[in-house]
Design a protein around this motif. Sequence first.
Motif, mmCIF file in Angstrom:
data_model
loop_
_atom_site.group_PDB
_atom_site.id
_atom_site.type_symbol
_atom_site.label_atom_id
_atom_site.label_comp_id
_atom_site.label_asym_id
_atom_site.label_seq_id
_atom_site.Cartn_x
_atom_site.Cartn_y
_atom_site.Cartn_z
ATOM 1 N N ILE A 2 28.729 48.292 38.365
ATOM 2 C CA ILE A 2 29.559 48.104 39.549
ATOM 3 C C ILE A 2 30.593 49.221 39.526
ATOM 4 C CG2 ILE A 2 31.187 46.593 40.755
ATOM 5 C CD1 ILE A 2 29.811 44.219 39.401
ATOM 6 N N ALA A 3 30.527 50.114 40.505
ATOM 7 C CA ALA A 3 31.385 51.292 40.507
ATOM 8 C C ALA A 3 32.856 50.903 40.652
ATOM 9 C CB ALA A 3 30.970 52.238 41.634
ATOM 10 N N GLU A 4 33.715 51.809 40.235
ATOM 11 C CA GLU A 4 35.151 51.577 40.298
ATOM 12 C C GLU A 4 35.592 51.361 41.748
ATOM 13 O OE1 GLU A 4 38.608 53.397 37.697
ATOM 14 O OE2 GLU A 4 38.113 54.765 39.346
ATOM 15 N N HIS A 5 36.410 50.319 41.959
ATOM 16 C CA HIS A 5 36.855 49.992 43.314
ATOM 17 C C HIS A 5 38.036 49.049 43.255
ATOM 18 C CE1 HIS A 5 34.462 46.516 42.187
ATOM 19 N NE2 HIS A 5 35.033 45.832 43.180
ATOM 20 N N ARG A 6 38.676 48.869 44.388
ATOM 21 C CA ARG A 6 39.685 47.824 44.586
ATOM 22 C C ARG A 6 39.170 46.862 45.636
ATOM 23 N NH1 ARG A 6 43.224 52.407 44.309
ATOM 24 N NH2 ARG A 6 44.843 52.180 42.701
ATOM 25 N N ASP A 7 39.507 45.593 45.512
ATOM 26 C CA ASP A 7 39.197 44.624 46.561
ATOM 27 C C ASP A 7 40.329 44.698 47.586
ATOM 28 O OD1 ASP A 7 37.010 43.958 45.069
ATOM 29 O OD2 ASP A 7 37.900 42.157 44.201
ATOM 30 N N SER A 8 40.067 45.346 48.701
ATOM 31 C CA SER A 8 41.148 45.768 49.591
ATOM 32 C C SER A 8 41.334 44.920 50.841
ATOM 33 C CB SER A 8 40.914 47.225 50.012
ATOM 34 O OG SER A 8 39.648 47.363 50.638
ATOM 35 N N ALA A 9 40.418 44.015 51.168
ATOM 36 C CA ALA A 9 40.591 43.203 52.372
ATOM 37 C C ALA A 9 41.872 42.378 52.254
ATOM 38 C CB ALA A 9 39.385 42.292 52.578
ATOM 39 N N PRO A 10 42.585 42.168 53.365
ATOM 40 C CA PRO A 10 43.870 41.442 53.306
ATOM 41 C C PRO A 10 43.787 40.080 52.636
ATOM 42 C CG PRO A 10 43.590 42.482 55.457
ATOM 43 C CD PRO A 10 42.302 42.675 54.715
ATOM 44 N N ILE A 11 42.665 39.392 52.780
ATOM 45 C CA ILE A 11 42.556 38.040 52.220
ATOM 46 C C ILE A 11 42.666 38.053 50.699
ATOM 47 C CG2 ILE A 11 40.024 38.045 52.007
ATOM 48 C CD1 ILE A 11 40.109 35.111 53.000
ATOM 49 N N ASN A 42 42.484 41.911 40.932
ATOM 50 C CA ASN A 42 41.422 42.634 41.635
ATOM 51 C C ASN A 42 41.945 43.601 42.681
ATOM 52 O OD1 ASN A 42 42.267 40.369 43.156
ATOM 53 N ND2 ASN A 42 40.366 40.362 44.342
ATOM 54 N N LEU A 43 43.263 43.657 42.863
ATOM 55 C CA LEU A 43 43.825 44.648 43.788
ATOM 56 C C LEU A 43 43.972 46.004 43.124
ATOM 57 C CD1 LEU A 43 46.541 42.600 45.708
ATOM 58 C CD2 LEU A 43 44.096 42.786 46.124
ATOM 59 N N ASP A 44 43.845 46.028 41.805
ATOM 60 C CA ASP A 44 43.862 47.299 41.079
ATOM 61 C C ASP A 44 42.423 47.765 40.874
ATOM 62 O OD1 ASP A 44 44.831 49.487 39.791
ATOM 63 O OD2 ASP A 44 45.749 48.402 38.114
ATOM 64 N N LEU A 45 42.265 48.998 40.442
ATOM 65 C CA LEU A 45 40.932 49.547 40.198
ATOM 66 C C LEU A 45 40.234 48.773 39.079
ATOM 67 C CD1 LEU A 45 41.715 53.374 40.391
ATOM 68 C CD2 LEU A 45 40.343 52.051 42.008
ATOM 69 N N HIS A 46 38.941 48.470 39.291
ATOM 70 C CA HIS A 46 38.163 47.819 38.248
ATOM 71 C C HIS A 46 36.693 48.198 38.406
ATOM 72 C CE1 HIS A 46 38.400 45.022 41.679
ATOM 73 N NE2 HIS A 46 37.220 44.530 41.315
ATOM 74 N N ARG A 47 35.961 48.138 37.302
ATOM 75 C CA ARG A 47 34.539 48.474 37.312
ATOM 76 C C ARG A 47 33.856 47.757 36.158
ATOM 77 N NH1 ARG A 47 33.276 53.301 33.910
ATOM 78 N NH2 ARG A 47 35.170 53.880 32.787
ATOM 79 N N VAL A 48 32.522 47.666 36.235
ATOM 80 C CA VAL A 48 31.745 46.985 35.189
ATOM 81 C C VAL A 48 30.497 47.808 34.899
ATOM 82 C CG1 VAL A 48 30.669 44.832 34.443
ATOM 83 C CG2 VAL A 48 32.509 44.763 36.155
#
Length: 428
Positions: free
Chosen positions: A105-114, A152-158
Motif C-alpha cells: 500500500i503506497a504512502e498516502h494520507r487519508d484526506s477526505a474531510p470525514i 491516518n491523517l499523517d503519511l502511512h504505508r504498508v
Amino acid sequence: MLLDQACIQIGDVDISDISRFLKQLPDSAWKANTYRQNTYEVHKQTESIVLYFKTDTFTESNDSLLSVVQPLLAPIFARFAQYYGYARLDIAKLMFAKLPAGGEIAEHRDSAPIFARYHRVHVPIITHDHVQFYLGKERHQLKAGVMYDINNLDLHRVINRSDTDRIHLIFDARPVKRIHHAKHHLFIMSPNNSGSSLVSAALGDCKQAITLPGEGHYIAGFAGPNPNRDNSHFVWSQFNTLNKLRTPSAYDWTSIRRRWEEMATPQSDNACIFVEKSPCNIARMAMLAEEFDDAKFLFLIRNPYAMFESVIRARRDLPGIEQLAAQHVIWCFRQQQANLQQCSSPHLLIRYEDVCDSPGQTAETIRHFIPELDDLDFQPPRWVKGQQSALENRNTRQIARLSPPARAIADKYFTPHASLFAQFGYQV
C-alpha cells in the motif's frame, strides 16, 4: 483522526471467533466488493470485505453479513468505547482488509474531510513479522489480537514482505453526539433581545420537540463559558467573554451533552428534535456543528434599534451602556452575516418581524425546513420571560422609548454600517 502520536495501542482483544469466521468464507467474499481498490489507487493491490461504508456523500451496508459478524465485533467495540470513555459509538467504516503476500500500500494520507472526525482503528487478525507498517518514517509492528488507533491523517504505508496474506479488521469510530437519540439538533442562532425566547417557546410546544428548562448555557453544570460569570450579559461581545466563547478548549462538550440529556424533556414519546437557544451560540456555530450530530440552525435577527433599546433597558447599571449596546448590535449583525456565509449545515433565516407580522407563513416556512414540527403555531399566547402575552410586534413601542441622546448614539454607530443592516432588510 489527528492524534498527538502516530499510534495508540489500546490493548488486547479476543479475535478467535473472528478468525474462525473468516476461515469459513469463500474466496469470492473478498472479491464481491471492489469499490475500495477501484476507487483508491493506493489500495489497488488489496481486497476487502466491506460491512459498512459511510462517506460524506453516500452510505453502503452489507446487512446480511453484518448481522452475522456484529456479535463477534461487539466486545471489540465495547473495549474501544471503554478506553475512550464513550457512551455510544458512531461507526463510519467497518471492513476486513487483506493485503496479499508481497503486496504494498503506497504512502498516502487519508484526506477526505470525514477522516478528521473519526478514529481509525486497526485490529490485526492475521499478520507476520515481515509486514512493515510505516506511520511517517517510523516502522510499527502491529501484533495480531491487539487494537490500535492510528493517525491516518499523517503519511502511512504498508509493505507485506512475508508469504502470508495480512488481514486486518478496520473501523472508523467516534462517540455518538446526540441528545435523547434526537434525529436533529436544532439550534436557534439569535442575538440576545431579538425574539429568541418567543421562537423557542413556540418550537418547544411542538409534540416532537425535546427541550431544556432554559437557555442551555445557563443550565447548572454547563461546562463552558457563559456571560453571567463575567457580568457581561446582553453585551458580552464587548468583553473578554467573547474570547472565552470562541475558545474550543473552554468547553467540555462530552459533559455538556451529558448534562443537557439529563435536563432535557421530550414533549412526547415520539419527540426527535432537540431545540436549544442560547444567544451566545452565534459565537460558537462551528463547535455546535461538530459536537452535535445532524445539527440544523435557525437564524433569527431583529430590527437593530429595537434590539438596541432592549439591551439599554436591561443593563442600565453599566457605564456607557449606549455605546456598548450599539457596538454589540453591530457585532451581532456582522457575526450573523459571517455565520450565514460559512454555515455548511442545513439552515434557515427568519426575522422577528416575520414571526410577529406573518406568523402563519413563517410557521409554514419552518415546518418545511423541519417537517417533524408540523404542529408549530406562533399565535397562541405564551409565557415568555415570566409573563403571558399575545403575539405582538413590539418594535415601534420600544423604539419610541429611546431618548433623543440615545437615538443619536445609535444613529452615529449604525449609519456607517447601513449596507450591513440592509442585507437583512433594515434601514438605518
